[in-house]
Scaffold this active site. Structure first.
Site, PDB file in Angstrom:
ATOM      1  N   PRO A 150       0.854  -1.199   0.000  1.00 48.39           N
ATOM      2  CA  PRO A 150       0.000   0.000   0.000  1.00 48.39           C
ATOM      3  C   PRO A 150       0.886   1.245   0.000  1.00 48.39           C
ATOM      4  O   PRO A 150       1.254   1.769   1.050  1.00 48.39           O
ATOM      5  CB  PRO A 150      -0.801  -0.137   1.303  1.00 48.39           C
ATOM      6  CG  PRO A 150       0.114  -0.908   2.210  1.00 48.39           C
ATOM      7  CD  PRO A 150       0.927  -1.824   1.337  1.00 48.39           C
ATOM      8  N   ASP A 201       6.136   2.761   1.629  1.00 51.74           N
ATOM      9  CA  ASP A 201       5.224   1.703   2.064  1.00 51.74           C
ATOM     10  C   ASP A 201       4.519   2.206   3.325  1.00 51.74           C
ATOM     11  O   ASP A 201       5.149   2.403   4.365  1.00 51.74           O
ATOM     12  CB  ASP A 201       6.020   0.430   2.350  1.00 51.74           C
ATOM     13  CG  ASP A 201       5.134  -0.765   2.674  1.00 51.74           C
ATOM     14  OD1 ASP A 201       3.986  -0.562   3.099  1.00 51.74           O
ATOM     15  OD2 ASP A 201       5.618  -1.912   2.523  1.00 51.74           O
ATOM     16  N   HIS A 202       3.210   2.419   3.222  1.00 56.35           N
ATOM     17  CA  HIS A 202       2.469   3.011   4.335  1.00 56.35           C
ATOM     18  C   HIS A 202       2.378   2.081   5.533  1.00 56.35           C
ATOM     19  O   HIS A 202       1.982   2.501   6.633  1.00 56.35           O
ATOM     20  CB  HIS A 202       1.063   3.413   3.877  1.00 56.35           C
ATOM     21  CG  HIS A 202       0.645   4.770   4.355  1.00 56.35           C
ATOM     22  ND1 HIS A 202       0.861   5.211   5.639  1.00 56.35           N
ATOM     23  CD2 HIS A 202       0.041   5.803   3.714  1.00 56.35           C
ATOM     24  CE1 HIS A 202       0.399   6.430   5.787  1.00 56.35           C
ATOM     25  NE2 HIS A 202      -0.106   6.825   4.620  1.00 56.35           N
ATOM     26  N   ARG A 203       2.727   0.806   5.360  1.00 54.75           N
ATOM     27  CA  ARG A 203       2.769  -0.109   6.501  1.00 54.75           C
ATOM     28  C   ARG A 203       3.974   0.158   7.377  1.00 54.75           C
ATOM     29  O   ARG A 203       3.976  -0.149   8.574  1.00 54.75           O
ATOM     30  CB  ARG A 203       2.802  -1.560   6.014  1.00 54.75           C
ATOM     31  CG  ARG A 203       1.605  -2.001   5.194  1.00 54.75           C
ATOM     32  CD  ARG A 203       1.831  -3.366   4.575  1.00 54.75           C
ATOM     33  NE  ARG A 203       2.980  -3.375   3.669  1.00 54.75           N
ATOM     34  CZ  ARG A 203       3.396  -4.447   3.007  1.00 54.75           C
ATOM     35  NH1 ARG A 203       2.763  -5.607   3.159  1.00 54.75           N
ATOM     36  NH2 ARG A 203       4.442  -4.380   2.203  1.00 54.75           N
ATOM     37  N   CYS A 213       5.675   3.259   7.661  1.00 57.61           N
ATOM     38  CA  CYS A 213       5.670   4.562   8.321  1.00 57.61           C
ATOM     39  C   CYS A 213       4.391   5.313   7.982  1.00 57.61           C
ATOM     40  O   CYS A 213       3.668   4.949   7.047  1.00 57.61           O
ATOM     41  CB  CYS A 213       6.894   5.380   7.913  1.00 57.61           C
ATOM     42  SG  CYS A 213       6.818   6.002   6.221  1.00 57.61           S
TER      43      CYS A 213
END
Length: 455
Positions: free
Chosen positions: A249, A425-427, A429
């Site tokens: 994501p 990668d929004h997972r 940070c």
């Protein structure tokens, strides 16, 4: 007395199980020396030359340009010893035949080509010789031919290694359909698994396959239509980008920065180095800024282990950078970039770029990156929202540096402006961390003294 040695496609490292023949570097009947390059092959990682372990006369070549061979399949036979010339002449006929055998092991034919393999007793003898040579090199006992043949027929490999398939496409199709290749029985030569085998196992059956072929044939190709196979490096890149888009994501933030002072600092560094010193590139300066930014935000030098549900933070920065070549986009990796000076970064990036252009990068130089620097400004564009280089968690994009109006110290001036983008990668940070990273990078670009204060 001459002996004929059979040399198979060796293990090319990095878990690679097959390679495509790009071009042969020797001819049948040619005298070769130890370590002389025999053939140029393309793997999913790079184009590499395969050297010969023997000195003698080439008596046969197995495979033609465009063929895909699995690791352990024959490449050449070489007559070695005092009577090598006699042995070469005696085997010339069989060599010619070996290079002309074609077929995919099915009655209908699928267009797949497998060169250099016979059937029956001849194949069994050849496979026995291959194992014997490998065993002598590895100082290990050979696998009994009968056990190996039974294992291949059953779709497994006696040493637990990868199952032989006709092409990477077949391996991918099996993975997408959730099939275990070791449970399939290959219909190709020596138990090679064909696409039809995967289709049958998935319940499609021969009728569905023929219907699909008929549908394709019923649709006439457009005039001038060109089809490019997704294989080798091109196929590997396509698969990696698709996987990145499926699994990660990602999000992107960007900012404009005044790069005038950065360019002035580069000019001063190159002037101080003189004619004999290492020339500092803008990309090397950006690499130095990235390593400093990652030192402030180490959580971004990471990947996600989806199987274990863990974020893996990595101690060293192995910095990848995009390089455009005639064979497509590749991403060479600068190892331990955080421990290198700006001059060392510039020299290593120049070396890797030249190797990328000449097609001499090794698989190790194309893998293991932890963060990517993407200089799309060389294409004359300002910005981009790139796809992350799976499994990395971050990529800094650098647009073109162009003269633009800029407000500086309350006054309008013409400055050298660059757009910077950060895809993450929004997972790993949130937006605050990503914004902090990008802001630090922009501050260093606008005022290189910020970088000096950070190291």
């Amino acid at each position: 007395m001459a002996a004929v040695k059979e040399f198979t496609l060796p293990d090319l490292g990095e878990g690679l199980t097959e390679a495509e023949i790009v071009r042969w570097l020797v001819e049948v009947g040619e005298v070769v020396t130890v370590d002389q390059p025999l053939v140029e092959v393309e793997t999913a990682k790079a184009v590499v030359e395969v050297p010969c372990p023997y000195g003698g006369v080439v008596t046969a070549r197995f495979g033609a340009q465009g063929d895909t061979l699995s690791v352990g399949r024959p490449l050449v036979t070489v007559a070695v010893g005092a009577d090598a010339g006699v042995a070469a002449a005696a085997t010339a006929g069989s060599a010619e035949g070996a290079e002309s055998v074609q077929g995919d092991g099915s009655a209908e034919g699928s267009g797949n080509v497998l060169v250099g393999y016979g059937t029956g007793a001849a194949t069994a003898r050849r496979r026995s010789r291959i194992k014997a040579v490998s065993a002598a090199v590895d100082h290990a006992p050979p696998v009994p031919p009968e056990r190996e043949a039974a294992a291949v027929r059953g779709g497994t490999h006696p040493d637990g290694g990868p199952v032989a398939v006709i092409s990477p496409l077949v391996r991918r199709l099996a993975r997408e359909k959730g099939l275990d290749l070791r449970a399939l029985t290959g219909s190709g030569p020596d138990g090679l698994i064909m696409r039809a085998d995967v289709d049958r196992a998935a319940g499609a059956g021969a009728g569905t396959t023929r219907a699909a072929v008929a549908t394709t044939e019923a649709r006439p190709a457009a005039e001038g239509e060109v089809r490019v196979p997704l294989r080798g490096i091109l196929g590997a890149v396509a698969e990696k980008l698709s996987r990145s888009r499926r699994e990660i994501p990602d999000a992107t933030c960007w900012v404009d920065a005044d790069a005038t002072e950065l360019l002035a600092a580069r000019a001063a560094m190159n002037a101080a180095a003189g004619d004999g010193g290492t020339r500092i590139s803008v990309l090397a300066l950006m690499a130095r800024i990235v390593t400093a930014a990652l030192a402030r935000h180490p959580e971004l030098n990471a990947s996600v282990d989806t199987a274990r549900g863990e974020i893996v933070r990595l101690p060293a920065v192995h910095l990848g950078f995009a390089a455009q070549t005639e064979r497509g986009l590749v991403v060479p990796v600068v190892r331990d970039a955080q421990a290198r000076t700006t001059a060392q970064l510039s020299a290593e990036m120049a070396r890797l770029t030249e190797a990328a252009r000449t097609g001499t990068l090794t698989p190790a130089e194309l893998t293991g990156g932890t963060f990517t620097l993407n200089n799309y400004g060389v294409f004359g564009v300002d910005g981009s929202t790139p796809i992350l280089n799976h499994p990395e968690a971050g990529m800094l994009g650098v647009g073109r540096i162009a003269a633009k109006p800029w407000v500086r110290q309350g006054e309008l001036a013409v400055r050298q402006v660059v757009q910077l983008s950060f895809t993450f990668d929004h997972r790993v940070c949130d937006g605050g961390t990503a914004g902090g990273f990008l802001r630090f990078v922009a501050d260093c670009v606008q005022d290189p003294a910020v970088l000096l204060a950070a190291v």
